[in-house]
Design a protein around this motif. Sequence first.
Motif, PDB file in Angstrom:
ATOM      1  N   VAL A  30       0.836  -1.369  -0.270  1.00 36.97           N
ATOM      2  CA  VAL A  30      -0.199  -0.389  -0.202  1.00 36.97           C
ATOM      3  C   VAL A  30       0.764   1.187  -0.209  1.00 36.97           C
ATOM      4  O   VAL A  30       2.096   1.522   0.593  1.00 36.97           O
ATOM      5  CB  VAL A  30      -0.537   0.217   1.169  1.00 36.97           C
ATOM      6  CG1 VAL A  30      -1.418   1.350   1.070  1.00 36.97           C
ATOM      7  CG2 VAL A  30      -2.084  -1.103   1.416  1.00 36.97           C
ATOM      8  N   ARG A  32       0.912   6.018   0.450  1.00 35.71           N
ATOM      9  CA  ARG A  32      -0.159   6.402   1.047  1.00 35.71           C
ATOM     10  C   ARG A  32       0.696   7.477   0.363  1.00 35.71           C
ATOM     11  O   ARG A  32       1.811   7.784   0.605  1.00 35.71           O
ATOM     12  CB  ARG A  32      -0.228   6.208   2.424  1.00 35.71           C
ATOM     13  CG  ARG A  32      -1.252   7.647   2.933  1.00 35.71           C
ATOM     14  CD  ARG A  32      -2.604   7.391   2.078  1.00 35.71           C
ATOM     15  NE  ARG A  32      -4.104   8.135   2.811  1.00 35.71           N
ATOM     16  CZ  ARG A  32      -4.038   9.288   2.652  1.00 35.71           C
ATOM     17  NH1 ARG A  32      -4.594   9.154   0.986  1.00 35.71           N
ATOM     18  NH2 ARG A  32      -4.810   9.942   2.724  1.00 35.71           N
ATOM     19  N   GLY A  92      -7.838  10.460  -2.065  1.00 35.08           N
ATOM     20  CA  GLY A  92      -8.277  10.633  -0.035  1.00 35.08           C
ATOM     21  C   GLY A  92      -8.806  11.565   0.092  1.00 35.08           C
ATOM     22  O   GLY A  92      -9.952  12.077  -1.244  1.00 35.08           O
ATOM     23  N   GLY A  97      -5.158  13.472  -0.783  1.00 38.30           N
ATOM     24  CA  GLY A  97      -3.919  12.260  -0.619  1.00 38.30           C
ATOM     25  C   GLY A  97      -4.334  11.241  -1.444  1.00 38.30           C
ATOM     26  O   GLY A  97      -5.486  10.931  -2.220  1.00 38.30           O
ATOM     27  N   THR A  99      -4.282   6.376  -2.408  1.00 40.41           N
ATOM     28  CA  THR A  99      -3.653   5.833  -2.116  1.00 40.41           C
ATOM     29  C   THR A  99      -3.016   4.851  -3.174  1.00 40.41           C
ATOM     30  O   THR A  99      -4.403   4.576  -4.317  1.00 40.41           O
ATOM     31  CB  THR A  99      -4.374   4.564  -1.404  1.00 40.41           C
ATOM     32  OG1 THR A  99      -4.976   6.090   0.237  1.00 40.41           O
ATOM     33  CG2 THR A  99      -3.894   3.355  -0.615  1.00 40.41           C
TER      34      THR A  99
END
Length: 105
Positions: A30, A32, A92, A97, A99
């Motif tokens: 993942v 981010r 996000g 943001g 991901t």
Amino acid sequence: MKKVFLLGACLVALASVPVRAQAVKGEVVVVRMVDLASRGKVVVVRPNGKTEEYDLNGGLNANSMKEAGLTIQRLVTTLTQEGYTLKSTFSGSQGFGATLIFIKE
């Protein structure tokens, strides 16, 4: 009578195509990313909870944006060379943001 035939057709359709749970086979990474005008950060979470952090130089000038782009490019290139494939992305809250989900199958 029509209702009986319709119900029977629905039951046959459900029985012939069972719903399968999709499980992830392989390792998941993942990534981010949060990139603001003043500063930014990339956090990579690898299997077994191992994490890596990268700072992105903030600012809207060309040099800061270039360095941030190069950092992200190096990271994605590294993951791709390790055999990971980008499978999913989502943004996000309030667009600050993103991901990225990479999977090695």
